[in-house]
Design a protein around this motif. Structure first.
Motif, mmCIF file in Angstrom:
data_model
loop_
_atom_site.group_PDB
_atom_site.id
_atom_site.type_symbol
_atom_site.label_atom_id
_atom_site.label_comp_id
_atom_site.label_asym_id
_atom_site.label_seq_id
_atom_site.Cartn_x
_atom_site.Cartn_y
_atom_site.Cartn_z
ATOM 1 N N PRO A 157 0.897 -1.269 -0.008
ATOM 2 C CA PRO A 157 -0.090 0.010 -0.088
ATOM 3 C C PRO A 157 0.776 1.232 -0.003
ATOM 4 C CG PRO A 157 -0.689 -1.604 1.716
ATOM 5 C CD PRO A 157 0.643 -2.061 1.232
ATOM 6 N N LEU A 160 3.974 2.588 2.635
ATOM 7 C CA LEU A 160 4.861 1.338 3.108
ATOM 8 C C LEU A 160 5.986 1.212 2.437
ATOM 9 C CD1 LEU A 160 2.263 -1.279 4.194
ATOM 10 C CD2 LEU A 160 3.048 0.749 5.411
ATOM 11 N N VAL A 192 1.027 2.971 15.115
ATOM 12 C CA VAL A 192 -0.002 3.089 13.804
ATOM 13 C C VAL A 192 0.768 2.434 12.773
ATOM 14 C CG1 VAL A 192 -1.063 4.431 12.439
ATOM 15 C CG2 VAL A 192 -1.276 4.831 14.653
ATOM 16 N N ALA A 193 1.903 2.780 12.528
ATOM 17 C CA ALA A 193 2.718 2.560 11.477
ATOM 18 C C ALA A 193 3.046 0.714 11.515
ATOM 19 C CB ALA A 193 4.147 3.062 11.297
ATOM 20 N N ARG A 195 1.371 -1.324 12.905
ATOM 21 C CA ARG A 195 0.152 -1.900 12.716
ATOM 22 C C ARG A 195 -0.274 -1.899 11.430
ATOM 23 N NH1 ARG A 195 -5.323 -1.362 12.210
ATOM 24 N NH2 ARG A 195 -6.892 -2.815 13.231
ATOM 25 N N ARG A 196 -0.011 -0.993 10.456
ATOM 26 C CA ARG A 196 -0.329 -1.108 9.175
ATOM 27 C C ARG A 196 0.681 -2.146 8.369
ATOM 28 N NH1 ARG A 196 0.336 3.867 5.808
ATOM 29 N NH2 ARG A 196 -0.680 2.395 4.117
ATOM 30 N N TYR A 197 1.777 -2.414 8.852
ATOM 31 C CA TYR A 197 2.815 -3.387 8.255
ATOM 32 C C TYR A 197 2.276 -4.933 8.671
ATOM 33 C CZ TYR A 197 6.340 -0.151 6.654
ATOM 34 O OH TYR A 197 6.787 0.876 5.944
ATOM 35 N N GLU A 199 -0.924 -5.612 9.562
ATOM 36 C CA GLU A 199 -2.084 -5.988 8.805
ATOM 37 C C GLU A 199 -1.736 -6.337 7.253
ATOM 38 O OE1 GLU A 199 -5.376 -6.071 9.805
ATOM 39 O OE2 GLU A 199 -4.629 -5.956 11.751
ATOM 40 N N HIS A 200 -0.879 -5.568 6.775
ATOM 41 C CA HIS A 200 -0.456 -6.055 5.230
ATOM 42 C C HIS A 200 -0.158 -7.392 5.261
ATOM 43 C CE1 HIS A 200 1.233 -5.889 1.287
ATOM 44 N NE2 HIS A 200 2.242 -6.260 1.860
ATOM 45 N N GLU A 203 -3.026 -9.598 5.578
ATOM 46 C CA GLU A 203 -3.698 -9.666 4.208
ATOM 47 C C GLU A 203 -3.036 -10.439 3.081
ATOM 48 O OE1 GLU A 203 -4.907 -6.601 0.448
ATOM 49 O OE2 GLU A 203 -4.269 -5.699 2.541
#
Length: 227
Positions: A157, A160, A192-193, A195-197, A199-200, A203
């Motif tokens: 995304p 990232l 937050v950062a 968590r984004r990684y 979650e990626h 996925e």
């Protein structure tokens, strides 16, 4: 322990692959060759392949090709496992290597993370094959063949980076299961950062997400590396 023969005409590449393997559990380098003829001799002159379980095989060398090596050893009935490691991207060469039974085809250059993933897939495949006995069920056959499959990459995304993704992946593999807060603290990034990684990775099917209970309030997610 899986004993590995390295075959490449470039000394720096041999050194790199040797250092990579030293960082992965279950593998040991037992020999190195810088040419096709030497590789054939190393594989065939050890009855029966004493000390060699896997060959990391270059495709282009001054005195022959990886295809030549494979044709010679297969013609002699030798079924040593082979992972091709090459900068050659020609589709016909890849097809011929596949027809001669290579377990994987790694295109140079690649990161350590990619190298480790393919070697761990091979290790899982080998373990499943050794554990199988008698007539296999359909599920066992699917699991055995699936061990060598590589999932299609999920595009990163916006925002990232591949470098940070590899750091987060390494943290989960080493310390998992982890929460976003724990990963963020170790890696020096925001929750937050992190968590984004994470979650990626979830996925992409690389980590398994599950709720973590035990503290008051809303449960926090934790992430565990698959495999």
């Amino acid at each position: 322990m899986i004993n590995v023969l390295l075959v490449d005409d470039d000394a720096l590449t041999l050194e790199l692959h040797r250092s990579y393997l030293a960082r992965i559990d279950g593998f040991c380098v037992v020999g190195e060759c810088t040419g096709a003829r030497a590789a054939v001799t190393a594989i065939l002159d050890q009855p029966p392949r004493e000390g060699i379980d896997l060959v990391l095989l270059d495709v282009t060398m001054p005195d022959g090709t990886g295809l030549d090596v494979l044709r010679h050893v297969r013609a002699r009935g030798d079924d040593v496992d082979v992972i091709a490691v090459s900068g050659v991207r020609d589709a016909e060469a890849v097809r011929q290597m596949a027809s001669l039974g290579v377990a994987q085809y790694l295109v140079k250059p690649f990161t350590f993370a990619v190298f480790r993933e393919r070697l761990e897939q091979y290790r899982a495949f080998r373990q499943r094959a050794q554990d199988a006995s008698g007539e296999a069920t359909q599920a066992e056959i699917d699991a055995l063949l699936g061990a060598m499959r590589t999932a299609a990459p999920v595009p990163l995304p916006k925002g990232l980076s591949a470098e940070s993704l590899e750091r987060v992946s390494a943290d989960v593999r080493t310390n998992g299961p982890v929460s976003a807060s724990e990963a963020a603290e170790r890696l020096g990034m925001s929750r937050v950062a992190a968590r984004r990684y994470l979650e990626h990775l979830a996925e992409a099917g690389r980590v398994e997400r599950s709720p973590r209970y035990g503290s008051p309030g809303r449960p926090e997610s934790e992430y565990r590396w698959r495999g």
